[in-house]
Design a protein around this motif. Sequence first.
Motif, PDB file in Angstrom:
ATOM      1  N   LYS A   1     -17.448  19.301 -47.498  1.00  0.00           N
ATOM      2  CA  LYS A   1     -17.383  20.564 -46.750  1.00  0.00           C
ATOM      3  C   LYS A   1     -17.982  20.409 -45.352  1.00  0.00           C
ATOM      4  CE  LYS A   1     -17.394  23.536 -50.831  1.00  0.00           C
ATOM      5  NZ  LYS A   1     -18.130  24.572 -51.603  1.00  0.00           N
ATOM      6  N   LEU A   2     -19.049  19.628 -45.235  1.00  0.00           N
ATOM      7  CA  LEU A   2     -19.633  19.398 -43.919  1.00  0.00           C
ATOM      8  C   LEU A   2     -18.635  18.685 -43.011  1.00  0.00           C
ATOM      9  CD1 LEU A   2     -22.065  19.496 -42.008  1.00  0.00           C
ATOM     10  CD2 LEU A   2     -22.837  17.334 -43.007  1.00  0.00           C
ATOM     11  N   THR A   3     -17.934  17.698 -43.555  1.00  0.00           N
ATOM     12  CA  THR A   3     -16.915  16.983 -42.783  1.00  0.00           C
ATOM     13  C   THR A   3     -15.831  17.938 -42.289  1.00  0.00           C
ATOM     14  OG1 THR A   3     -17.285  14.970 -44.094  1.00  0.00           O
ATOM     15  CG2 THR A   3     -15.226  15.117 -42.844  1.00  0.00           C
ATOM     16  N   VAL A   4     -15.349  18.778 -43.198  1.00  0.00           N
ATOM     17  CA  VAL A   4     -14.258  19.699 -42.846  1.00  0.00           C
ATOM     18  C   VAL A   4     -14.720  20.743 -41.839  1.00  0.00           C
ATOM     19  CG1 VAL A   4     -12.711  21.477 -43.734  1.00  0.00           C
ATOM     20  CG2 VAL A   4     -13.052  19.368 -45.027  1.00  0.00           C
ATOM     21  N   TYR A   5     -15.860  21.383 -42.113  1.00  0.00           N
ATOM     22  CA  TYR A   5     -16.314  22.463 -41.234  1.00  0.00           C
ATOM     23  C   TYR A   5     -16.677  21.950 -39.839  1.00  0.00           C
ATOM     24  CZ  TYR A   5     -16.497  25.447 -45.376  1.00  0.00           C
ATOM     25  OH  TYR A   5     -16.170  26.165 -46.497  1.00  0.00           O
ATOM     26  N   ALA A   6     -17.267  20.766 -39.763  1.00  0.00           N
ATOM     27  CA  ALA A   6     -17.580  20.193 -38.452  1.00  0.00           C
ATOM     28  C   ALA A   6     -16.292  19.885 -37.686  1.00  0.00           C
ATOM     29  CB  ALA A   6     -18.420  18.932 -38.617  1.00  0.00           C
ATOM     30  N   THR A   7     -15.289  19.386 -38.397  1.00  0.00           N
ATOM     31  CA  THR A   7     -13.991  19.112 -37.765  1.00  0.00           C
ATOM     32  C   THR A   7     -13.332  20.397 -37.292  1.00  0.00           C
ATOM     33  OG1 THR A   7     -13.671  17.160 -39.178  1.00  0.00           O
ATOM     34  CG2 THR A   7     -11.714  18.084 -38.113  1.00  0.00           C
ATOM     35  N   LEU A   8     -13.367  21.434 -38.143  1.00  0.00           N
ATOM     36  CA  LEU A   8     -12.773  22.713 -37.772  1.00  0.00           C
ATOM     37  C   LEU A   8     -13.497  23.342 -36.582  1.00  0.00           C
ATOM     38  CD1 LEU A   8     -12.118  24.297 -41.289  1.00  0.00           C
ATOM     39  CD2 LEU A   8     -10.412  23.388 -39.697  1.00  0.00           C
ATOM     40  N   LEU A   9     -14.818  23.230 -36.564  1.00  0.00           N
ATOM     41  CA  LEU A   9     -15.580  23.780 -35.438  1.00  0.00           C
ATOM     42  C   LEU A   9     -15.211  23.083 -34.134  1.00  0.00           C
ATOM     43  CD1 LEU A   9     -17.745  25.588 -34.245  1.00  0.00           C
ATOM     44  CD2 LEU A   9     -19.464  23.918 -34.987  1.00  0.00           C
ATOM     45  N   ALA A  10     -15.146  21.755 -34.178  1.00  0.00           N
ATOM     46  CA  ALA A  10     -14.775  20.997 -32.978  1.00  0.00           C
ATOM     47  C   ALA A  10     -13.354  21.348 -32.533  1.00  0.00           C
ATOM     48  CB  ALA A  10     -14.896  19.498 -33.251  1.00  0.00           C
ATOM     49  N   LEU A  11     -12.443  21.452 -33.493  1.00  0.00           N
ATOM     50  CA  LEU A  11     -11.057  21.793 -33.174  1.00  0.00           C
ATOM     51  C   LEU A  11     -10.964  23.208 -32.614  1.00  0.00           C
ATOM     52  CD1 LEU A  11      -8.066  21.027 -33.210  1.00  0.00           C
ATOM     53  CD2 LEU A  11      -7.974  21.771 -35.598  1.00  0.00           C
ATOM     54  N   GLY A  12     -11.728  24.132 -33.192  1.00  0.00           N
ATOM     55  CA  GLY A  12     -11.704  25.509 -32.721  1.00  0.00           C
ATOM     56  C   GLY A  12     -12.237  25.651 -31.310  1.00  0.00           C
ATOM     57  N   LEU A  13     -13.325  24.961 -31.016  1.00  0.00           N
ATOM     58  CA  LEU A  13     -13.881  25.008 -29.662  1.00  0.00           C
ATOM     59  C   LEU A  13     -12.910  24.410 -28.654  1.00  0.00           C
ATOM     60  CD1 LEU A  13     -17.586  24.014 -30.427  1.00  0.00           C
ATOM     61  CD2 LEU A  13     -16.743  26.274 -29.752  1.00  0.00           C
ATOM     62  N   TYR A  14     -12.252  23.329 -29.045  1.00  0.00           N
ATOM     63  CA  TYR A  14     -11.255  22.716 -28.164  1.00  0.00           C
ATOM     64  C   TYR A  14     -10.081  23.659 -27.937  1.00  0.00           C
ATOM     65  CZ  TYR A  14      -7.039  20.020 -27.141  1.00  0.00           C
ATOM     66  OH  TYR A  14      -5.838  19.594 -26.608  1.00  0.00           O
ATOM     67  N   ALA A  15      -9.629  24.333 -28.986  1.00  0.00           N
ATOM     68  CA  ALA A  15      -8.439  25.181 -28.884  1.00  0.00           C
ATOM     69  C   ALA A  15      -8.693  26.474 -28.124  1.00  0.00           C
ATOM     70  CB  ALA A  15      -7.909  25.503 -30.284  1.00  0.00           C
ATOM     71  N   LEU A  16      -9.912  27.005 -28.210  1.00  0.00           N
ATOM     72  CA  LEU A  16     -10.155  28.359 -27.702  1.00  0.00           C
ATOM     73  C   LEU A  16     -11.066  28.442 -26.487  1.00  0.00           C
ATOM     74  CD1 LEU A  16     -10.658  30.182 -31.132  1.00  0.00           C
ATOM     75  CD2 LEU A  16      -8.557  29.955 -29.806  1.00  0.00           C
ATOM     76  N   HIS A  17     -11.640  27.330 -26.056  1.00  0.00           N
ATOM     77  CA  HIS A  17     -12.648  27.413 -24.994  1.00  0.00           C
ATOM     78  C   HIS A  17     -12.100  27.980 -23.679  1.00  0.00           C
ATOM     79  CE1 HIS A  17     -10.712  23.665 -23.655  1.00  0.00           C
ATOM     80  NE2 HIS A  17     -11.276  23.890 -22.485  1.00  0.00           N
ATOM     81  N   ASP A  18     -10.797  27.833 -23.444  1.00  0.00           N
ATOM     82  CA  ASP A  18     -10.213  28.307 -22.189  1.00  0.00           C
ATOM     83  C   ASP A  18      -9.318  29.526 -22.371  1.00  0.00           C
ATOM     84  OD1 ASP A  18      -8.267  27.012 -23.623  1.00  0.00           O
ATOM     85  OD2 ASP A  18      -7.506  25.816 -21.951  1.00  0.00           O
ATOM     86  N   GLN A  19      -9.404  30.173 -23.544  1.00  0.00           N
ATOM     87  CA  GLN A  19      -8.592  31.356 -23.796  1.00  0.00           C
ATOM     88  C   GLN A  19      -9.333  32.612 -23.347  1.00  0.00           C
ATOM     89  OE1 GLN A  19      -5.322  30.931 -25.085  1.00  0.00           O
ATOM     90  NE2 GLN A  19      -5.977  28.838 -24.594  1.00  0.00           N
ATOM     91  N   ALA A  20      -8.638  33.494 -22.620  1.00  0.00           N
ATOM     92  CA  ALA A  20      -9.277  34.691 -22.060  1.00  0.00           C
ATOM     93  C   ALA A  20      -9.834  35.603 -23.138  1.00  0.00           C
ATOM     94  CB  ALA A  20      -8.268  35.455 -21.200  1.00  0.00           C
ATOM     95  N   TYR A  21      -9.191  35.642 -24.320  1.00  0.00           N
ATOM     96  CA  TYR A  21      -9.639  36.556 -25.370  1.00  0.00           C
ATOM     97  C   TYR A  21     -10.906  36.076 -26.083  1.00  0.00           C
ATOM     98  CZ  TYR A  21      -6.895  33.384 -28.382  1.00  0.00           C
ATOM     99  OH  TYR A  21      -6.383  32.286 -29.026  1.00  0.00           O
ATOM    100  N   LEU A  22     -11.408  34.913 -25.692  1.00  0.00           N
ATOM    101  CA  LEU A  22     -12.664  34.446 -26.262  1.00  0.00           C
ATOM    102  C   LEU A  22     -13.814  35.364 -25.866  1.00  0.00           C
ATOM    103  CD1 LEU A  22     -14.141  32.190 -27.871  1.00  0.00           C
ATOM    104  CD2 LEU A  22     -14.423  30.982 -25.703  1.00  0.00           C
ATOM    105  N   THR A  23     -13.731  35.950 -24.688  1.00  0.00           N
ATOM    106  CA  THR A  23     -14.802  36.820 -24.193  1.00  0.00           C
ATOM    107  C   THR A  23     -14.345  38.249 -23.902  1.00  0.00           C
ATOM    108  OG1 THR A  23     -14.360  36.027 -21.933  1.00  0.00           O
ATOM    109  CG2 THR A  23     -16.090  34.902 -23.187  1.00  0.00           C
ATOM    110  N   ASP A  24     -13.046  38.512 -23.939  1.00  0.00           N
ATOM    111  CA  ASP A  24     -12.533  39.844 -23.631  1.00  0.00           C
ATOM    112  C   ASP A  24     -11.596  40.288 -24.747  1.00  0.00           C
ATOM    113  OD1 ASP A  24     -11.521  42.168 -22.602  1.00  0.00           O
ATOM    114  OD2 ASP A  24     -10.606  41.268 -20.821  1.00  0.00           O
TER     115      ASP A  24
END
Length: 287
Positions: free
Chosen positions: A81-104
């Motif tokens: 689970k640690l392997t999966v969740y760490a991978t998902l977190l990294a993937l999520g940050l990569y996918a959403l860091h530049d999306q406007a709806y992240l903060t609005d």
Amino acid sequence: MTDSESTGWPNLTVVGSLLEREYAFALGLTCCIPALRYVLHTLVYQPVARQVLCSHVFTKTGSVPAKVQRLVDKSCESLWKLTVYATLLALGLYALHDQAYLTDTTEFWKGWPSQNIPAKVKLYYGVEGAFYTASVFMLLFWEERRKDFHAMMLHHVATSSLIAASYFFSYARVGSIVMLLHDPSDVFLEGAKLCNYADWDLPATTLFAALLVSWLGLRLVLLPWVVHSCLFEVQEVLGYLPRYNRAMSAVLCLLIVLHIYWFSMIARIAWDKITTGSASDSREDED
């Protein structure tokens, strides 16, 4: 107003694309996940857990008690689970860091339902959906049953259903944020459990404190803020309430209720640690 906007249904062309491509990818990945877990369990997790735990217990007691194997199994589960969740977190940050709806949150609804979904967000959705769908079957046939088995099953079913439905009904912006809000706490949780199994007190306490803060801030403060946008802000932006909006908001509310239940368990463990100097997770007891 177009037909899709007035009814709340996505365009039929988009639906066909989802069924043929994105959903097919997620389904194929779902089938591969248990096999990947088996390979990692056999070749990586078991050898590592046995070396750490058995050597630790032998040094401490002079022998290896029978219960160590059960501890090894639980450690392998947490390592996975640690392997999966760490991978998902990294993937999520990569996918959403530049999306406007992240903060609005108003960006959730602008252009709905014909919103552009970047390929990296589609990948994030597919991997998350595949993991939680596969988790339903692994919880039934693989993992050790704990006291909160039914709550965990309800959580996995609700989460996988919400991921599939939110993508189908063009709620990918909301869904991707909800997924990102969940992943950090899971990383801290599994890390704290692993340190606890190995009797590494300081790292376990540090990770547990991070879990407590992240769970409260992300799941019990920011997640309700997202639900508020789904219930009220959407009407301010679009001028109407999309079809099935309340149903998906209800599932999100169900997740919040489950998070409150689990947070009460986490808080109890923290209180026991503060008042008695020791604590145990009641989830680890068998039914």
